[in-house]
Design an enzyme around this catalytic site. Structure first.
Site, short mmCIF file in Angstrom:
data_model
loop_
_atom_site.label_atom_id
_atom_site.label_comp_id
_atom_site.label_asym_id
_atom_site.label_seq_id
_atom_site.Cartn_x
_atom_site.Cartn_y
_atom_site.Cartn_z
CG ASP A 125 17.62 -45.68 -38.30
OD1 ASP A 125 17.26 -45.49 -39.48
OD2 ASP A 125 16.82 -45.91 -37.37
CD GLU A 140 13.83 -45.94 -35.96
OE1 GLU A 140 14.76 -45.14 -36.14
OE2 GLU A 140 13.46 -46.30 -34.83
CD1 TRP A 146 21.09 -38.91 -32.43
CD2 TRP A 146 22.28 -39.43 -30.61
NE1 TRP A 146 21.01 -40.27 -32.24
CE2 TRP A 146 21.72 -40.62 -31.13
CE3 TRP A 146 23.06 -39.53 -29.47
CZ2 TRP A 146 21.94 -41.87 -30.56
CZ3 TRP A 146 23.27 -40.77 -28.88
CH2 TRP A 146 22.71 -41.91 -29.43
CD GLU A 202 18.09 -50.55 -32.84
OE1 GLU A 202 17.82 -49.42 -32.37
OE2 GLU A 202 17.23 -51.30 -33.35
#
Length: 518
Positions: A86, A91, A160, A375
């Site tokens: 991501d 992360e 997802w 993002e």
């Protein structure tokens, strides 16, 4: 927690250093103790990423779109370190929603076959035993939101988790290889049945994460900015996956499951339209209550034929009249909005949304100084400082539009791996030429076109052992010439099929001309 590397030079000689067990994305490097202005000869940074081969290319007459293409590629490569991440700095997680959001664009540009084959196994190793939603007595093996790793988040919500079906589907569509379809078929059936366990009395699956990161959205401070209800966008994705699973069942000679998927798909389409298709007040138009859901419904063929024109006009109405010529989509809608508008003869509007300098748009992001896609879709000049990730490849997915709409090249679902592919450039009047190179198992498809006074001149290279399906309107077909011969003259000397207005061309190099219908 800041991630900081410090290195103290030990001499006045050329030195090289890199961390052995870590990496992270960054924007600036601070240099102290030098007597002259640093340049490329003084200090260089080296990209650390999975070694994937770039095999496709896109360029056009439009400088802004070419820049978007480069930023989109750069954002993806920055985030490939054995898994599709991501972000490369904070992360570094393999979120499944992010993985399928940019997958098709990555496949247009890079050889990703082994990469996604490996990642499918990563997802399978992350499977966890999970109880059914409507029937807790049932047990399923379900992936987590993140794979692989110790950090997992929850079970994978529908929008997802569908990555587990989409990645084999895209692999099959682009490479024509059904190995993943067969290897993971039982696992995909299990996951499909798990999501069907969320069906309510109205036939709608009550599960979904949502259209991540639309303009001004903040999960804590401004949750209402997510215009699309997560249930709606998740069910749109699930409808597409039911269609995929119907195909996978056929590949695996599972007639019982194939029939079941067809039945579930038809039932969901009916329920989806009954529950979510509404009239727009003070207009004669309809839509699915958000740009994202409307785009998904059009992309996945969920709209009934009699409603398509009104639904397209409803989408246009919201973009132009309500949002002032802007998108309001997160990653789910932004992947398809430009392609869908182009397909329905609104290519000029798609271009307007992309290139308007005002917030929100990709051009606004570039004008704010970014060289990767951030993002969040925020108004950066109003921010007190950077927030969240400034490098997120989920926002690169929209750029598949450059190949499938502007270049006009898509693999056929019925003849995967580009054994048969469609050629249908749909572009705004502002663009005067485009060139794409699309890798296939049979060689590269090259389509180079230019337009002058409405006459489209297309140089098309069809690889050996493949066929191109050139899609034309009735007027375009009447003006068509191939290799400097009018259509009828060409047909008299060559074998040529015309099916439903589309011209089928075998392998070879072609010079195609016709008057373009806008």
């Amino acid at each position: 927690m800041p991630q900081i590397y410090k290195y103290i030079c030990k001499s006045d000689q050329l030195e090289s250093w890199e961390p052995k067990f870590s990496y992270h994305g960054f924007r600036y490097a601070k240099i102290k103790g030098v007597t002259s202005k640093p340049d490329a000869d003084m200090i260089k940074a080296v990209l650390v990423a999975t070694d994937i081969q770039e095999t496709g290319s896109f360029t056009s007459s439009d400088v802004l779109l070419n820049k978007m293409h480069n930023i989109s590629k750069w954002t993806i490569v920055d985030n490939l370190h054995g898994i599709p991440e991501d972000c490369p700095h904070r992360e570094k997680c393999g979120w499944l929603g992010d993985a399928h959001a940019f997958c098709e664009y990555a496949l247009y540009n890079y050889d990703m076959y082994d990469f996604y084959k490996k990642y499918m196994e990563d997802i399978r190793t992350q499977m966890r035993p999970t109880k059914g939603h409507n029937n807790p007595e049932q047990k399923f093996q379900v992936p987590t939101m993140i794979a692989p790793g110790k950090r997992t988040s929850t079970y994978a919500k529908i929008d997802w988790g569908v990555a587990f079906m989409y990645l084999p589907w895209y692999n099959y569509k682009f490479y024509g290889d059904d190995a993943l379809v067969k290897e993971y078929y039982d696992d995909m059936k299990n996951l499909t049945d798990f999501y069907l366990n969320f069906k309510d009395e109205n036939g709608i699956m009550q599960d979904g994460m949502g259209d991540w990161c639309p303009p001004l959205w903040d999960r804590r401070k401004n949750p209402s900015a997510m215009e699309c209800d997560p249930i709606i966008s998740a069910n749109a994705y699930f409808y597409d996956v039911l269609n995929i699973m119907e195909t996978f069942a056929k590949i695996n000679n599972d007639a019982v499951y194939e029939a079941r998927m067809k039945k579930e798909k038809e039932a969901l389409k009916k329920a989806f339209n009954h529950e979510f298709l509404v009239s727009i007040p003070k207009t004669k138009y309809k839509w699915y209550q958000s740009q994202t859901a409307t785009v998904q419904a059009l992309q996945f063929n969920m709209v009934q034929e009699k409603d398509i024109e009104n639904v397209v006009n409803g989408l246009v109405h919201d973009i132009v009249e309500v949002k002032g010529g802007h998108h309001s989509t997160g990653i789910h809608g932004n992947r398809y909005i430009y392609t869908v508008l182009s397909k329905h003869k609104k290519a000029d509007l798609a271009y307007q949304i992309l290139t308007t300098p005002d917030f929100p748009s990709q051009t606004y992001v570039m004008n704010s100084g970014f060289t990767t896609w951030p993002e969040r879709q925020f108004e950066w000049e109003k921010m007190e400082g950077p927030t969240n990730s400034l490098n997120h490849p989920m926002h690169s997915g929209f750029a598949a539009y450059f190949y499938e709409s502007l270049g006009g090249i898509e693999s056929s679902e019925s003849h995967s791996g580009y054994k048969l592919f469609t050629v249908d450039p749909e572009f705004p009047r502002e663009i005067t030429n485009t060139e794409v190179d699309v890798p296939t198992p049979y060689g590269s498809i090259r389509n180079k076109w230019s337009i002058n006074n409405g006459l489209l001149n297309m140089r098309l290279e069809v690889p050996f052992n493949t066929k191109a399906k050139v899609i034309l309107t009735t007027d375009e077909l009447e003006s068509l010439s191939i290799n400097s011969n009018l259509l009828e003259d060409y047909r008299s000397e060559n074998t040529l099929d015309i099916i439903d207005g589309a011209v089928i061309l075998g392998s070879g190099d072609y010079q195609i001309e016709y008057l373009k219908s806008f």
